[in-house]
Design a protein around this motif. Structure first.
Motif, PDB file in Angstrom:
ATOM      1  N   GLN A   1       6.615  10.050   1.379  1.00 46.59           N
ATOM      2  CA  GLN A   1       6.084   8.746   1.008  1.00 46.59           C
ATOM      3  C   GLN A   1       7.195   7.721   0.807  1.00 46.59           C
ATOM      4  OE1 GLN A   1       2.718   8.085   1.165  1.00 46.59           O
ATOM      5  NE2 GLN A   1       3.673   6.059   1.202  1.00 46.59           N
ATOM      6  N   TRP A   2       8.337   8.181   0.305  1.00 47.42           N
ATOM      7  CA  TRP A   2       9.495   7.282   0.215  1.00 47.42           C
ATOM      8  C   TRP A   2       9.905   6.830   1.610  1.00 47.42           C
ATOM      9  CZ3 TRP A   2      14.499   8.019   2.208  1.00 47.42           C
ATOM     10  CH2 TRP A   2      15.429   7.025   1.848  1.00 47.42           C
TER      11      TRP A   2
ATOM     12  N   MET B   1      10.038   3.026   3.018  1.00 50.49           N
ATOM     13  CA  MET B   1      11.230   2.465   3.652  1.00 50.49           C
ATOM     14  C   MET B   1      10.882   1.914   5.027  1.00 50.49           C
ATOM     15  SD  MET B   1      14.162   2.434   1.965  1.00 50.49           S
ATOM     16  CE  MET B   1      15.408   2.420   3.269  1.00 50.49           C
ATOM     17  N   GLN B   2      10.108   2.659   5.789  1.00 54.97           N
ATOM     18  CA  GLN B   2       9.718   2.203   7.124  1.00 54.97           C
ATOM     19  C   GLN B   2       8.956   0.881   7.042  1.00 54.97           C
ATOM     20  OE1 GLN B   2       7.464   5.031   9.440  1.00 54.97           O
ATOM     21  NE2 GLN B   2       6.889   3.526  10.974  1.00 54.97           N
ATOM     22  N   ALA B   3       8.038   0.781   6.088  1.00 54.31           N
ATOM     23  CA  ALA B   3       7.279  -0.455   5.917  1.00 54.31           C
ATOM     24  C   ALA B   3       8.193  -1.614   5.529  1.00 54.31           C
ATOM     25  CB  ALA B   3       6.190  -0.259   4.864  1.00 54.31           C
ATOM     26  N   TRP B   4       9.174  -1.345   4.695  1.00 53.36           N
ATOM     27  CA  TRP B   4      10.104  -2.371   4.240  1.00 53.36           C
ATOM     28  C   TRP B   4      10.971  -2.904   5.379  1.00 53.36           C
ATOM     29  CZ3 TRP B   4      11.374  -6.212   1.554  1.00 53.36           C
ATOM     30  CH2 TRP B   4      12.695  -6.546   1.240  1.00 53.36           C
TER      31      TRP B   4
ATOM     32  N   GLU C   1       0.828  -1.205   0.000  1.00 55.12           N
ATOM     33  CA  GLU C   1       0.000   0.000   0.000  1.00 55.12           C
ATOM     34  C   GLU C   1       0.865   1.258   0.000  1.00 55.12           C
ATOM     35  OE1 GLU C   1      -2.454  -0.591   3.399  1.00 55.12           O
ATOM     36  OE2 GLU C   1      -3.850  -1.943   2.363  1.00 55.12           O
ATOM     37  N   SER C   2       1.948   1.237   0.763  1.00 57.93           N
ATOM     38  CA  SER C   2       2.828   2.397   0.830  1.00 57.93           C
ATOM     39  C   SER C   2       3.565   2.605  -0.488  1.00 57.93           C
ATOM     40  CB  SER C   2       3.834   2.219   1.973  1.00 57.93           C
ATOM     41  OG  SER C   2       4.605   3.382   2.143  1.00 57.93           O
ATOM     42  N   SER C   3       4.010   1.527  -1.116  1.00 62.17           N
ATOM     43  CA  SER C   3       4.722   1.669  -2.387  1.00 62.17           C
ATOM     44  C   SER C   3       3.785   2.144  -3.491  1.00 62.17           C
ATOM     45  CB  SER C   3       5.379   0.335  -2.780  1.00 62.17           C
ATOM     46  OG  SER C   3       4.409  -0.658  -3.027  1.00 62.17           O
ATOM     47  N   GLN C   4       2.518   1.752  -3.421  1.00 61.84           N
ATOM     48  CA  GLN C   4       1.545   2.263  -4.382  1.00 61.84           C
ATOM     49  C   GLN C   4       1.374   3.774  -4.217  1.00 61.84           C
ATOM     50  OE1 GLN C   4      -0.048   1.497  -6.970  1.00 61.84           O
ATOM     51  NE2 GLN C   4      -1.574   3.135  -7.048  1.00 61.84           N
TER      52      GLN C   4
ATOM     53  N   SER D   1       2.434   9.412  -5.790  1.00 60.50           N
ATOM     54  CA  SER D   1       2.973  10.724  -5.413  1.00 60.50           C
ATOM     55  C   SER D   1       4.091  11.151  -6.364  1.00 60.50           C
ATOM     56  CB  SER D   1       3.487  10.695  -3.973  1.00 60.50           C
ATOM     57  OG  SER D   1       4.615   9.844  -3.836  1.00 60.50           O
ATOM     58  N   PHE D   2       4.870  10.196  -6.865  1.00 60.95           N
ATOM     59  CA  PHE D   2       5.937  10.540  -7.807  1.00 60.95           C
ATOM     60  C   PHE D   2       5.336  11.049  -9.109  1.00 60.95           C
ATOM     61  CE2 PHE D   2       9.807  10.498 -10.135  1.00 60.95           C
ATOM     62  CZ  PHE D   2      10.837  10.414  -9.215  1.00 60.95           C
TER      63      PHE D   2
END
Length: 339
Positions: free
Chosen positions: A74-75, A79-82, A49-52, A57-58
């Protein structure tokens, strides 16, 4: 490119809806496997979800709909999610197989910087298919960090925008593979002995990887290699490492029915107390600086980093040695050994 984002959005939404009915609820069982799986599955869902949102956003930044700060934030969230899954060597093979595509590290020879500079010089309109044909160094979170923070990046020029949109879209596709792989519990058929081996190895592998994030930049005493730090361009190395430790603590506790609870029930409350206390004290005394690169520029910073490494080393001793011995578990070599 918008077609890709629409496809990603619909797929992620469908996956999330399926997850709600299957693994999205906190298990009622007292089975360790169920609770550790739940944590892993939720981590995978947060990552996709975060990478989407990062991909969206990009695109918004490159079409003047959002600010660069939004993309950076958002990056950071991606990263935090990863960090919850980073360094793990246990779980679905389909998820583990894309680890390098999600993040290339350690980058000993600045391969990411050199490859990204080369891609920007090509007269090419980038898309996900073309990015998938490139080196893994240009496919993941480190490549996006380079675009956002490196002086050689030309953002918001069109060539950088096309490249960044393709990379973030491909990243979302890879994290979707991770999420889909975790829709099935890979440990559901294991007996207690097999599970304990898998569980402790899961923690040990992630801890080993996290320690490498300090030992590589620390290098030889008096001769640090700060450019070996993770995310040195954004000066967030220590932030990500803290999230690693928090993720390991979460897996160790597993909603109150994890390894901590198991040790206590097996008569090893003292060992469980020491592990719990060490997790807590390590996090409570975490360095104020987020930049390992900056810390390694001074003698006191180097000493603080070495002290942090020693804390993780003691945690490794507790898990690798004491827990393994008490539960008669043999922890073998893993992917971080010997490199």
């Amino acid at each position: 490119m918008k077609t890709i984002y629409l496809l990603l959005s619909s797929t992620v939404l469908l996956t999330a809806c399926q997850s709600t009915n299957e693994a999205n609820q906190v298990p009622n069982s007292t089975n360790m496997i169920d609770h550790v799986y739940y944590i892993e599955q939720q981590s995978a869902q947060r990552l996709v979800e975060s990478s989407q949102r990062l991909a969206e956003s990009f695109e918004g930044y490159c079409t003047n709909q959002t600010e660069k700060e939004t993309v950076v934030m958002q990056w950071q969230q991606t990263m935090q999610a990863w960090m919850a899954l980073q360094g793990q060597q246990r779980g679905p093979e389909a998820a583990l197989s894309v680890n390098w595509n999600i993040q290339f590290w350690p980058d000993k020879k600045n391969t990411t910087g050199r490859k990204m500079s080369q891609l920007l010089k090509k007269d090419q309109i980038w898309n996900t298919e073309l990015i998938q044909q490139q080196s893994v160094t240009t496919q993941g979170l480190g490549a996006i960090e380079w675009l956002l923070f490196d002086k050689a990046s030309t953002l918001p020029a069109s060539e950088s925008c096309h490249l960044g949109q393709a990379i973030t879209a491909n990243l979302a596709l890879n994290t979707l593979k991770v999420d889909q792989a975790w829709q099935v519990n890979p440990w559901s058929q294991l007996d207690e002995t097999m599970w304990l081996n898998e569980y402790i190895a899961l923690l040990a592998n992630q801890l080993d990887y996290s320690m490498k994030k300090l030992s590589r930049p620390l290098a030889k005493i008096g001769q640090p290699r700060p450019y070996f730090s993770e995310s040195w361009r954004s000066e967030t190395s220590l932030t990500w490492l803290k999230y690693n430790v928090e993720a390991m603590q979460n897996i160790y506790l597993a909603n109150g029915v994890g390894l901590d609870d198991y040790l206590r029930k097996q008569g090893h409350a003292d060992l469980a107390d020491r592990i719990e206390d060490h997790f807590n004290s390590t996090l409570e005394t975490w360095p104020e600086s987020s930049s390992l690169f900056a810390e390694l520029q001074t003698k006191s910073g180097y000493q603080n980093t070495l002290a942090l490494y020693n804390k993780l080393e003691y945690l490794k001793y507790l898990i690798h040695e004491e827990v393994a011995i008490e539960l008669n578990i043999a922890i073998g070599f893993n992917a971080t050994d010997g490199d």
